[in-house]
Design a protein around this motif. Structure first.
Motif, short mmCIF file in Angstrom:
data_model
loop_
_atom_site.label_atom_id
_atom_site.label_comp_id
_atom_site.label_asym_id
_atom_site.label_seq_id
_atom_site.Cartn_x
_atom_site.Cartn_y
_atom_site.Cartn_z
N SER A 140 0.84 -1.20 0.00
CA SER A 140 0.00 0.00 0.00
C SER A 140 0.87 1.24 0.00
N ALA A 141 0.46 2.23 -0.83
CA ALA A 141 1.19 3.51 -0.90
C ALA A 141 0.21 4.66 -0.76
N TYR A 142 0.48 5.54 0.18
CA TYR A 142 -0.38 6.72 0.43
C TYR A 142 0.48 7.97 0.25
N LEU A 143 0.17 8.75 -0.80
CA LEU A 143 0.98 9.92 -1.16
C LEU A 143 0.30 11.20 -0.67
N HIS A 144 1.08 12.10 -0.12
CA HIS A 144 0.53 13.38 0.36
C HIS A 144 1.64 14.42 0.44
N ASP A 145 1.23 15.68 0.53
CA ASP A 145 2.20 16.75 0.78
C ASP A 145 2.17 17.08 2.27
N ALA A 146 2.95 18.05 2.68
CA ALA A 146 3.07 18.34 4.11
C ALA A 146 1.77 18.83 4.71
N TYR B 297 -1.30 18.08 3.46
CA TYR B 297 -2.35 17.13 3.09
C TYR B 297 -3.38 17.74 2.14
N ARG B 298 -2.99 18.82 1.47
CA ARG B 298 -3.85 19.33 0.40
C ARG B 298 -3.92 18.30 -0.72
N LEU B 299 -2.79 17.65 -0.97
CA LEU B 299 -2.74 16.52 -1.89
C LEU B 299 -2.82 15.25 -1.05
#
Length: 626
Positions: A85-91, A93-95
């Motif tokens: 599992s991969a969960y991608l986000h920016d600092a 969490y807007r992305l």
């Protein structure tokens, strides 16, 4: 002996139980330890083996990445089925996006790619590098390992656009569906481009107003569309905030937010939009035992006065309760006016059977008497300073308008004639209005101020009468026009304006005006049926009834509450309270701005003789019709 045996048997049972419990507890603990020890000591079936890598993939060769692929490296110790599992986000969490991949892996080094949608990165507007939280699961073992990978520095513009997206410029327009000059909706037209067939929905919110609109879910094929959002005009009006408005858009694909944008509308005013519908008319009822009632005046506190069958006649209605005001010692009374202090004026029989004007104040009714030589008087209006106006007449039936203050009643004079002069209302500046004539056919509206009486003229006909005035000196009443028809008028600064009638009306009469310049009265059709009206900013609207044929409006306060009488479905006239829209909607009064005036009162008095009893309340009810 039996007792001793029984005792020994009873005491032996708890001992046996105490021996058995520790045995079972010990067995359970041993089994738990045997089970737990292998689990705790066993190595996980697989672990991550950084460094990992990432790269963009352009599947349609258009120069934009359709996916961001994270190549996840692992060391597998035990053959099995795994989920990565991969969960991608920016600092901030807007992305925020994720995905997972299942794979059957053998022992040794393994590398598994996990693809993340590129359009979600594009929509976020956030540039990399991004954080990718990794999790490794084995079917029977559960979570085997976790870690974090930091991607390369991508621009969100390197990724593919979403399956559908909003395309400026946008547009807006006010929509008036009922043709009354006020916008029922604010329509915002949004351009939508669809590249992938799916179900989409669009929502919008007026920033700072919290007024929202949305479209129904709909399947769109690839193409360009114009989608309209309708924001409720009544909700905008109630917020009371003028534009321009900023509209924040969100585009959805099924459960995903796939697009955002905003737009600034034109410079609307809150008053440009439809006001909420007024509540239905309220029946104020009657005094106990009565069937008929009528309201003549209301102050800003919502206190209503009038006359009713049952009891003495004169009433004060407040907070849902109608109170009998009593009399001056006679049989009946009627209340015609009230000021902001709750002082009430009207007419009452006294103990000797004569009818006199009164002031009611905090439970006490005071006889104002008459002008010298007269036997009958009636009060109609009272200012906040306690000045009272009305009329008084003698045995020859000559009517004299009076001003009463501080215990003294003064004749206001006339317009050069001596037969009929009545004062109907007074404002806080001490200006009084009414009508004066040598006979009923030539009465003219007058304005009395500081000892002088001014003829206000007519609408081109032979007669007029003023019925109410506010603190700005605006006067309302009725007048004959050049064709001989009676119309309501508004007089200000020397000019008398014809207010007309309701559609299909034959005659009109204005009786009250508030500080916003809103006028109330009665419009009569050719068959004689009366309709209560509100006039505001050039538009006259029917206030409706209590279910019967007809109604009359007599007074209006600053809270836009109107009182009068209305026929019920049962055919009886009852006092009624209407609440009407403000002057800024749905009709605007233009440059009208004024203070409250005294609401006018009853029709011309009846009765006569030389001091006989005049049934004051009954005459007024009959004059309206029961």
């Amino acid at each position: 002996m039996i007792l001793e045996l029984e005792a020994s048997v009873v005491t032996s049972r708890p001992r046996a139980v105490r021996l058995v419990i520790p045995f079972f507890v010990g067995v359970v603990l041993i089994l738990a330890a045997l089970i737990a020890i292998p689990k705790a000591s066993a190595a996980p079936p697989g672990v991550f083996q950084p460094p990992h890598s990432d790269y963009g993939v352009d599947t349609d060769s258009d120069g934009l990445f359709n996916a961001l692929v994270v190549e996840v490296n692992m060391s597998i110790a035990q053959t099995g089925d795994y989920l990565i599992s991969a969960y991608l986000h920016d600092a901030s969490y807007r992305l925020s996006t994720g995905n997972s991949t299942q794979a059957h892996l053998d022992p040794g080094p393994n590398s598994v790619p996990v693809a993340l949608d590129g359009w979600r990165i594009n929509v976020s507007g956030v540039d990399g590098p991004y954080s990718v939280e990794l999790s490794l699961y084995e079917r029977t073992y559960g979570l085997s390992d976790s870690g974090v990978h930091t991607t390369a520095a991508y621009s969100h513009l390197e990724f593919e656009s979403p399956p559908a997206y909003l395309v400026p410029p946008f547009a807006d327009v006010g929509v008036d569906t009922n043709g009354n000059g006020r916008f029922d909706d604010l329509a915002v037209d949004v351009n939508l481009t669809v590249e992938q067939t799916e179900y989409y929905g669009l929502s919008g919110n007026l920033r700072g107003l919290d007024v929202s609109a949305s479209t129904p879910w709909q399947s769109y094929a690839p193409g360009s569309y114009s989608v309209r959002l309708l924001f409720d005009g009544t909700a905008i009006h109630e917020k009371g905030i003028d534009g321009p408005y900023v509209v924040d858009f969100t585009l959805y694909m099924r459960d995903w937010q796939i697009g955002f944008n905003n737009y600034t509308t034109g410079p609307y005013r809150a008053s440009d939009f439809e006001s909420p519908p007024p509540p239905p008319p309220r029946n104020l009822g009657t005094l106990p035992g009565g069937r008929v009632s009528f309201a003549y005046a209301i102050n800003d506190a919502g206190q209503v006065v009038g006359t009713s069958e049952g009891g003495s006649g004169a009433f004060l209605w407040q907070n849902g309760v109608m109170m009998d005001l009593g009399t001056l010692g006679g049989a009946s009374s009627s209340a015609s006016g009230i000021n902001e202090a709750g002082q009430i004026v009207g007419i009452s029989n006294n103990a000797s059977g004569e009818s006199h004007a009164f002031v009611w104040d905090n439970g006490t009714m005071t006889d104002l008497g008459t002008l010298p030589g007269d036997y009958y008087s009636e009060a109609y209006g009272i200012s906040d300073a306690g000045q009272v106006v009305g009329y008084s007449f003698d045995s020859s039936r000559t009517y004299h308008a009076f001003l009463w203050q501080a215990g003294t009643m003064t004749d206001l004079g006339n317009l050069g004639v001596a037969y009929y002069t009545v004062a109907w209302a007074i404002n806080d500046a001490g200006q009084a209005v009414g009508g004066s004539s040598p006979d009923y056919g030539a009465e003219h509206a007058f304005l009395w101020s500081g000892g002088g009486m001014q003829d206000l003229g007519t609408l081109g006909g032979s007669a007029s009468e003023a019925r109410a005035i506010n603190d700005a000196g605006q006067v309302v009443g009725w007048s004959l026009n050049a064709s001989g028809t009676t119309h309501a008028f508004l007089w200000q600064n020397g000019t008398m304006t014809d207010l007309g009638t309701l559609p299909g009306g034959y005659a009109g009469y204005a009786y009250g005006i508030n500080d916003a310049g809103q006028v109330v009265g009665t419009s009569e059709d050719s068959s004689g049926v009366t309709h209560a009206f509100l006039w505001s900013g050039g538009t006259m609207v029917d206030l409706g009834t209590l279910g019967g044929c007809c109604g009359e409006a007599r007074g209006i306060n600053d809270a836009r509450q109107v009182v009068g009488g209305s026929a019920t479905a049962a055919g009886f006239t009852n006092a009624v309270l209407w609440t009407v829209p403000g002057p800024d909607g749905p009709q605007s009064p233009g440059n009208l701005a004024c203070e409250p005036g005294s609401a006018s009162a009853s029709p011309h008095p009846i009765g006569g003789g030389t001091g006989g009893t005049i049934p004051a309340a009954r005459s007024k009810l009959d004059a309206f019709g029961n």
